[in-house]
Design a protein around this motif. Structure first.
Motif, PDB file in Angstrom:
ATOM      1  N   LEU A 165     -10.399   5.758  -4.123  1.00  0.00           N
ATOM      2  CA  LEU A 165      -9.105   6.817  -4.775  1.00  0.00           C
ATOM      3  C   LEU A 165      -7.626   5.736  -5.376  1.00  0.00           C
ATOM      4  CD1 LEU A 165      -9.034   7.546  -0.950  1.00  0.00           C
ATOM      5  CD2 LEU A 165      -8.658   8.818  -3.119  1.00  0.00           C
ATOM      6  N   SER A 166      -8.048   4.791  -4.697  1.00  0.00           N
ATOM      7  CA  SER A 166      -7.223   3.529  -5.614  1.00  0.00           C
ATOM      8  C   SER A 166      -6.743   3.357  -7.419  1.00  0.00           C
ATOM      9  CB  SER A 166      -7.452   1.868  -5.129  1.00  0.00           C
ATOM     10  OG  SER A 166      -8.621   1.881  -5.928  1.00  0.00           O
ATOM     11  N   LEU A 167      -7.849   4.236  -7.829  1.00  0.00           N
ATOM     12  CA  LEU A 167      -7.990   3.587  -9.403  1.00  0.00           C
ATOM     13  C   LEU A 167      -8.347   5.898  -9.567  1.00  0.00           C
ATOM     14  CD1 LEU A 167     -12.172   2.695  -9.823  1.00  0.00           C
ATOM     15  CD2 LEU A 167     -10.135   2.101 -10.638  1.00  0.00           C
ATOM     16  N   GLY A 168      -7.866   6.931  -8.591  1.00  0.00           N
ATOM     17  CA  GLY A 168      -7.077   8.352  -8.686  1.00  0.00           C
ATOM     18  C   GLY A 168      -7.477   9.111  -9.284  1.00  0.00           C
ATOM     19  N   ALA A 169      -8.954   8.963  -8.529  1.00  0.00           N
ATOM     20  CA  ALA A 169      -9.862   9.811  -7.917  1.00  0.00           C
ATOM     21  C   ALA A 169      -9.788  10.461  -7.020  1.00  0.00           C
ATOM     22  CB  ALA A 169     -11.433   9.096  -7.727  1.00  0.00           C
ATOM     23  N   GLY A 170      -9.456  11.978  -6.554  1.00  0.00           N
ATOM     24  CA  GLY A 170      -9.914  12.705  -5.566  1.00  0.00           C
ATOM     25  C   GLY A 170     -10.706  13.020  -4.624  1.00  0.00           C
ATOM     26  N   ARG A 185      -1.479   7.345  -8.898  1.00  0.00           N
ATOM     27  CA  ARG A 185      -2.482   5.908  -7.936  1.00  0.00           C
ATOM     28  C   ARG A 185      -3.224   5.398  -9.726  1.00  0.00           C
ATOM     29  NH1 ARG A 185      -5.218   8.735  -3.350  1.00  0.00           N
ATOM     30  NH2 ARG A 185      -3.655   7.842  -1.771  1.00  0.00           N
ATOM     31  N   ARG A 186      -3.666   6.419 -10.855  1.00  0.00           N
ATOM     32  CA  ARG A 186      -3.631   6.466 -11.950  1.00  0.00           C
ATOM     33  C   ARG A 186      -2.376   5.279 -12.752  1.00  0.00           C
ATOM     34  NH1 ARG A 186      -5.268  10.471 -17.069  1.00  0.00           N
ATOM     35  NH2 ARG A 186      -6.028   7.983 -18.661  1.00  0.00           N
ATOM     36  N   PHE A 246      -8.029  -5.143  -4.309  1.00  0.00           N
ATOM     37  CA  PHE A 246      -7.959  -5.565  -2.652  1.00  0.00           C
ATOM     38  C   PHE A 246      -8.184  -6.602  -1.835  1.00  0.00           C
ATOM     39  CE2 PHE A 246      -8.171  -1.430  -3.710  1.00  0.00           C
ATOM     40  CZ  PHE A 246      -7.885  -0.320  -3.091  1.00  0.00           C
ATOM     41  N   ARG A 299       1.226  -0.946   0.002  1.00  0.00           N
ATOM     42  CA  ARG A 299      -0.041  -0.047  -0.141  1.00  0.00           C
ATOM     43  C   ARG A 299       1.067   1.510   0.051  1.00  0.00           C
ATOM     44  NH1 ARG A 299      -4.954  -0.193   2.263  1.00  0.00           N
ATOM     45  NH2 ARG A 299      -4.861   1.528   3.902  1.00  0.00           N
ATOM     46  N   LYS A 304     -14.463   4.234  -0.582  1.00  0.00           N
ATOM     47  CA  LYS A 304     -13.767   4.922  -0.139  1.00  0.00           C
ATOM     48  C   LYS A 304     -11.833   4.346  -0.801  1.00  0.00           C
ATOM     49  CE  LYS A 304     -11.739   8.807   2.832  1.00  0.00           C
ATOM     50  NZ  LYS A 304     -11.325   8.612   3.826  1.00  0.00           N
ATOM     51  N   MET A 315      -4.322  -1.088  -8.061  1.00  0.00           N
ATOM     52  CA  MET A 315      -4.886  -2.113  -6.700  1.00  0.00           C
ATOM     53  C   MET A 315      -6.056  -3.483  -6.544  1.00  0.00           C
ATOM     54  SD  MET A 315      -3.782  -0.593  -3.182  1.00  0.00           S
ATOM     55  CE  MET A 315      -3.239  -2.376  -1.950  1.00  0.00           C
ATOM     56  N   THR A 329      -2.180  11.635  -6.903  1.00  0.00           N
ATOM     57  CA  THR A 329      -3.820  11.142  -8.269  1.00  0.00           C
ATOM     58  C   THR A 329      -3.210  10.891  -9.402  1.00  0.00           C
ATOM     59  OG1 THR A 329      -4.274  12.920  -9.543  1.00  0.00           O
ATOM     60  CG2 THR A 329      -5.873  12.425  -7.382  1.00  0.00           C
ATOM     61  N   LEU A 357      -3.864   7.590   4.044  1.00  0.00           N
ATOM     62  CA  LEU A 357      -5.238   7.560   4.093  1.00  0.00           C
ATOM     63  C   LEU A 357      -5.008   7.419   6.097  1.00  0.00           C
ATOM     64  CD1 LEU A 357      -7.567   5.578   2.309  1.00  0.00           C
ATOM     65  CD2 LEU A 357      -7.384   8.114   2.323  1.00  0.00           C
ATOM     66  N   HIS A 363     -15.871   1.567   4.310  1.00  0.00           N
ATOM     67  CA  HIS A 363     -14.487   2.210   4.228  1.00  0.00           C
ATOM     68  C   HIS A 363     -13.957   1.625   2.327  1.00  0.00           C
ATOM     69  CE1 HIS A 363     -11.426   4.099   5.520  1.00  0.00           C
ATOM     70  NE2 HIS A 363     -10.319   3.102   5.017  1.00  0.00           N
ATOM     71  N   ARG A 375     -11.972  -3.352 -13.777  1.00  0.00           N
ATOM     72  CA  ARG A 375     -11.757  -1.650 -13.130  1.00  0.00           C
ATOM     73  C   ARG A 375     -10.560  -1.166 -12.956  1.00  0.00           C
ATOM     74  NH1 ARG A 375     -14.735  -0.307  -7.158  1.00  0.00           N
ATOM     75  NH2 ARG A 375     -12.910  -1.630  -6.481  1.00  0.00           N
ATOM     76  N   ALA A 376      -9.746  -1.870 -11.916  1.00  0.00           N
ATOM     77  CA  ALA A 376      -7.982  -0.815 -12.377  1.00  0.00           C
ATOM     78  C   ALA A 376      -7.392  -1.241 -12.988  1.00  0.00           C
ATOM     79  CB  ALA A 376      -7.931  -1.844 -10.950  1.00  0.00           C
ATOM     80  N   VAL A 387      -8.220   2.193 -16.593  1.00  0.00           N
ATOM     81  CA  VAL A 387      -7.331   2.787 -16.431  1.00  0.00           C
ATOM     82  C   VAL A 387      -6.466   2.687 -16.861  1.00  0.00           C
ATOM     83  CG1 VAL A 387      -8.747   4.618 -14.566  1.00  0.00           C
ATOM     84  CG2 VAL A 387      -6.435   2.959 -14.306  1.00  0.00           C
ATOM     85  N   MET A 419      -1.736   4.477  -0.016  1.00  0.00           N
ATOM     86  CA  MET A 419      -2.688   4.136  -0.045  1.00  0.00           C
ATOM     87  C   MET A 419      -2.821   4.764   2.327  1.00  0.00           C
ATOM     88  SD  MET A 419      -5.262   3.734  -1.808  1.00  0.00           S
ATOM     89  CE  MET A 419      -6.676   3.497  -0.826  1.00  0.00           C
ATOM     90  N   ASN A 426       1.362   2.585  -3.894  1.00  0.00           N
ATOM     91  CA  ASN A 426       0.545   3.507  -4.099  1.00  0.00           C
ATOM     92  C   ASN A 426       0.208   4.754  -2.858  1.00  0.00           C
ATOM     93  OD1 ASN A 426      -1.897   1.814  -3.085  1.00  0.00           O
ATOM     94  ND2 ASN A 426      -3.027   1.670  -4.409  1.00  0.00           N
TER      95      ASN A 426
END
Ligand SMILES: Nc1ncnc2c1ncn2[C@@H]1O[C@H](COP(=O)(O)OP(=O)(O)OP(=O)(O)O)[C@@H](O)[C@H]1O
Ligand SMILES: [Mg+2]
Lengths: 275, 447
Positions: B330-335, A108-109, A115, A72, B326, A113, A105, A80, B323, A184-185, A188, A77, A75
C-alpha cells in the motif's frame, strides 16, 4: 486550506521562541493543529509543524508519544486502522492530505515509507524493486531494469545485489533487506520519504550504512525519520522535532535542540533523565 | 504445587498422548492393511488362460497366436473331462434307473464345470459372464470345491440351524463311469487353466463389462475425476473470493458478516445426504441444469459441500500473511485489489492450495451427495466437456452398489477392493502432491 507562500518559519509550540535561522526553508508538509485519534484516544494532539523540502527532519520522543502515528498520517497508512480519524490540517505541497479530493494511491506514490522492520516481499530482489514501477504501469523490461539499477545504486545496494537480482529477497541480510526496502521506495520516485525507526532492527555497521545513505539522499528527497537514537538524530538530521505525550514540545534546527533546547522537557529527554 | 505431583501429572499426560498417538496409528494400520492387501489382489494375481482370452476378446490386448496356442493346449487337457461327461450322459440316456438316481447331481456337476472352465464345447451363452471360465486361480480353487463336493443341509437337530454338510462327489458317483472325473479334475486343473502370475495393471485403464465380471474400473476413475474436476472448478474461485471478502473487506462485527460466518459454519455441519437431497431438489428439479442425474448437478452439489472447507482454509491462509506485506504494498501506491492479487494471494498460496487439495480428496470420496444427483451403475463413456450433462460412474458409488446390489458379489470381491484401494490411493496421491507443492512454494517464498 492553507496555501504555502514564500518563506516558512519553523514553528515551535511557544510563539515567544526566538526564530531559528531557517528563513529560506520551504515547507513540504505542513501540519496545523493536527490531531489523530484512535477512537476517543487522542494520540497526536494539535501538532503544528513544518517539514521543509529537501531536508532531513528527525522526530524524537519517548515510546508511545505518537511519533509513528504522526508519520503514518502523512501517507495515510492510519486509514488501515479502524476507528482512526483526524482533525486539523495536514497538507502536502499546500494540498490537504485528508481533503475530499485526494487520491490516496497517488499520495502514497509521492510519499514513500520505510518501516521499522525490513519487510521485503517474498519475491526476487528485482521484483521487489520493480514492484512499484510495475504497479504504476512500467512494462518494458529494459526500462524496469534501468529503474532497478538506479534505485539500488541510490540505496547503496547495487554492488551487493547485482549478481543476485533473481534470488529471493528474504535471503539477504537484515541491513541489505532494509536498504532494499529503501530502494523499493525510491523506485517509484517519491518526493518525500518517511522512515519509522529504520535502523532499530540493525547492527551498528548496517546502521552506519543507512545513515550515510540518508546523508546522500538529503537534498534530493525530503526525509522524515523517527528514531529513538539521539546520536542518530544529531548525525543525520537538519531539523529535530521533540514530541511528548502526543504534543509537539519543540522543533528547531538540530544543533539548537541538542546544544541549547528551549524547553525543560526537551533538555531532560536529550540528556537522558527520563524516557 | 508439589514438585512430585507436578511430575506425576506431567508423566501421565505424556503417557496419555503417546497412547492416543499409538491408537490412531494402530487404527490406520488396521484399516489400511486389508485395503492395500486385498486391493493389490485386483492387480496382482494368478491369472488363468481364461483371463488372457478375455483380455484379447474384449479389449484386444495380448498376442493372438500365443493365446490361441495356450487355449488349444488347455482344450487338449480339458477334452478328457468332456469325453467323460458325454459318456456318462449316454449312460443316463440309456438307463431310467441311473437317470433317476444321478440326473440332478449331474446337472449340478455340469453347472459347476461351466463356472470353472467356461461353456461346454459347442455352447455359446448370451451373458458375457457365462462365456468364460474362471480368470483367477484363487476363484478357480473355490469353484473346484463346488464340483468336488455336494452341499446339503442337515436339519435333523431341530434346536439348531441347518448345518452345512459336504459330501464328496466321488462317493456319490462311485462305481459309475464318471467317477474318474473327480480325480482327474483336481489333478489336471492346472493344465486346464494354466495359471500364471499376472500383473494386471490394465485394471486401472480397462473398461468393464456391465456387471464388472471382466475388465477394470476406468469408467469409475474417469467419472470420479470429472466430478472432482468440476467441483474444484466451481468451489475454489468462489471459496477464495469469499475468503478475501471476509478477511480484507468485511468489517468485523458487521451483522451481515456475522450472518455469513454463521451460514458457513452451519453449512460445514450439514450431513452430506442432506446435500444430496438438496442437489436433487434444487439443481435438478428446480433449476433443471440437466434432465436427470448429471456430472453438472453432482459437482455443483459437491461444490456446495466443500465450499465451507475451502473458505475456511483460504481464510486462515490469507490471515496468516504478515501484515507488513500489505503495508509495504500500500505504501508504494498499490490499490487494495492489486495488493491482494500481487502480494497477499501469492503469499497465501501454500495454505490455500493445501485446503484445495484436502477438499479435493473429500469431493472424490463423498458418496451421499452424488447418489441422487450424478451417479449411476450403467453409463456411457464420455468426455470432460460433453459428459457434463450425462450421468456417470463414480468410485465411491460403485463400491457401494457392488456390495449392496450386485447379483454375485462374491465373484467380484477383488474388483470392490480394487476400487477402494484406488480411491485411497487417489486421496493419498493428492495429499502427497499437496505436500510437495506446498514445500516447493514455501521454499520459494522463504528464499
Ligand atoms: N492501532 C492502534 N489502536 C489504538 N491505539 C493505538 C494504535 N497504535 C498506537 N496507538 C496508541 O497511540 C499512541 C501513540 O502510539 P505510536 O505508535 O504513535 O507511538 P510511538 O511514539 O511511535 O511509540 P514507539 O516509540 O514505541 O514506536 C499510544 O498511546 C498507543 O497506545
Ligand atoms: Mg513507533
Amino acid at each position: 486550506m492553507a496555501v504555502m507562500t514564500g518563506n516558512i518559519t519553523i514553528q515551535s509550540c511557544k510563539p515567544t521562541d526566538p526564530q531559528p535561522s531557517t528563513a529560506d526553508w520551504k515547507a513540504h508538509v505542513r501540519a496545523e493543529d493536527f490531531s489523530v485519534f484512535y477512537h476517543r484516544n487522542e494520540a497526536v494532539k494539535k501538532v503544528t509543524l513544518d517539514i521543509p523540502v529537501g531536508q532531513v527532519t528527525a522526530i524524537i520522543g519517548p515510546s508511545g508519544c505518537g511519533k509513528s502515528t504522526l508519520l503514518r498520517a502523512i501517507n495515510r497508512m492510519n486509514d488501515l486502522i479502524p476507528g482512526c480519524h483526524t482533525t486539523g490540517l495536514l497538507a502536502l505541497d499546500g494540498v490537504d492530505i485528508y481533503g475530499p479530493q485526494i487520491d490516496v494511491t497517488a499520495l502514497r506514490r509521492k510519499v514513500g515509507m520505510v518501516f521499522q522492520k525490513p519487510n521485503p516481499f517474498p519475491k526476487t530482489v528485482f521484483d521487489n524493486v520493480a514492484y512499484g514501477p510495475r504497479i504504476h504501469g512500467v512494462r518494458r523490461r529494459a526500462h524496469l531494469a534501468e529503474i532497478v539499477e538506479r534505485s539500488c545504486r541510490q540505496a547503496a545496494l547495487w554492488e551487493e545485489v547485482k549478481d543476485r537480482l533473481h534470488e529471493n529477497a528474504l535471503g539477504l541480510s537484515g541491513g541489505q533487506q532494509q536498504r532494499l526496502c529503501i530502494a523499493r521506495a525510491l523506485a517509484v520516485e517519491p518526493e518525500l520519504l518517511l522512515m519509522d525507526e529504520p535502523t532499530s532492527a540493525l547492527d551498528p555497521i548496517a546502521t552506519d550504512r543507512i545513515e550515510s545513505l540518508i546523508a546522500e539522499l538529503r537534498g534530493r528527497y525530503t526525509i522524515a525519520i523517527v528514531t529513538h537514537n539521539m546520536q542518530q538524530a544529531a548525525r543525520v538530521s537538519n531539523l529535530t522535532a521533540f514530541m511528548y505525550m502526543g504534543e509537539l514540545v519543540e522543533a528547531a534546527v538540530t544543533d539548537r535542540i541538542f546544544t541549547n533546547p528551549q524547553q525543560r522537557l526537551t533538555q531532560e529527554y536529550i540528556t537522558g533523565r527520563f524516557g | 504445587m508439589q514438585l512430585a505431583s507436578r511430575k506425576l501429572i506431567d508423566r501421565s499426560f505424556t503417557g496419555l498422548s503417546v497412547f492416543s498417538i499409538v491408537l490412531v496409528a494402530g487404527a490406520l494400520v488396521i484399516i489400511l492393511t486389508p485395503i492395500v492387501g486385498r486391493g493389490m489382489g485386483a492387480v496382482f494375481f494368478r491369472g488363468t488362460v481364461e483371463h488372457r482370452q478375455v483380455q484379447l476378446d474384449l479389449f484386444g490386448h495380448g498376442r493372438g497366436e500365443d493365446i490361441a496356442a495356450e487355449v488349444a493346449a488347455a482344450e487338449e487337457a480339458r477334452r478328457q473331462v468332456y469325453v467323460l461327461i458325454a459318456e456318462f450322459e449316454q449312460e443316463l440316456a440309456d438307463s431310467i434307473r441311473a437317470r433317476r438316481q444321478y440326473a440332478e447331481a449331474m446337472e449340478e456337476v455340469k453347472a459347476g464345470l461351466r463356472e470353472l472352465l467356461g461353456p461346454f464345447p459347442g455352447e455359446t451363452p448370451v451373458l458375457y459372464r457365462e462365456r468364460y471360465g474362471q480368470t483367477r486361480w484363487d476363484r478357480a480353487q473355490i469353484k473346484l470345491q463346488r464340483v468336488l463336493y455336494a452341499e446339503t443341509y442337515d436339519y435333523s437337530d431341530p434346536t439348531q440351524m441347518g448345518q452345512k454338510v459336504l459330501t464328496p462327489r466321488v462317493e456319490e458317483f462311485a462305481g459309475t463311469s464318471l467317477e474318474p472325473l473327480f480325480t482327474i479334475l483336481p489333478a489336471r486343473l492346472e493344465e486346464m487353466l494354466r495359471p500364471r502370475p499376472t500383473f494386471y495393471w490394465r485394471f486401472f485403464t480397462n473398461t468393464a463389462t456391465a456387471d464388472y465380471s471382466f475388465g477394470g474400473i476406468w469408467p469409475d476413475i474417469l467419472g470420479t475425476f470429472y466430478l472432482t474436476f468440476w467441483t474444484i472448478l466451481f468451489a475454489v474461485p468462489m471459496g477464495i473470493i469469499s475468503a478475501i471478502y471476509l478477511v480484507e473487506y468485511a468489517r468485523e462485527g458487521n451483522r451481515i458478516v456475522v450472518l455469513v460466518r454463521t451460514c458457513i459454519n452451519t453449512l460445514a455441519g450439514v450431513p452430506s445426504i442432506v446435500f444430496g437431497l438438496f442437489g436433487l431438489a434444487f439443481f435438478i428439479n428446480t433449476l433443471r441444469v440437466s434432465e436427470g442425474r448429471s456430472v453438472l448437478a453432482g459437482s455443483l452439489t459437491l461444490a456446495l459441500l466443500i465450499l465451507p472447507l475451502v473458505i475456511r482454509s483460504a481464510e486462515e491462509a490469507i490471515r496468516a500473511v504478515p501484515h507488513t506485506y500489505k503495508e509495504a504494498s500500500l505504501s508504494l501506491g498499490a490499490g487494495q485489489w492489486r495488493t491482494i492479487v500481487r502480494v497477499i494471494l501469492p503469499a497465501a498460496l501454500p495454505g490455500v492450495l493445501t485446503g484445495v487439495v484436502i477438499s479435493m480428496g473429500r469431493a472424490a470420496g463423498e458418496t451421499a451427495p452424488i447418489i441422487f444427483t450424478a451417479a449411476v451403475s450403467v453409463a456411457r463413456p464420455m468426455g470432460l466437456w460433453s459428459g457434463l450433462s450425462e450421468p456417470t460412474h463414480a468410485l465411491p458409488w460403485s463400491v457401494y452398489t457392488l456390495c449392496t446390489e450386485h447379483k454375485t458379489v462374491d465373484e467380484i470381491r477383488h474388483v470392490q477392493y480394487g476400487m477402494v484401494f484406488t480411491l485411497v490411493l487417489m486421496v493419498l496421491l493428492l495429499n502427497s502432491v499437496a505436500i510437495l507443492l506446498r514445500a516447493r512454494i514455501s521454499r520459494k517464498l522463504r528464499g
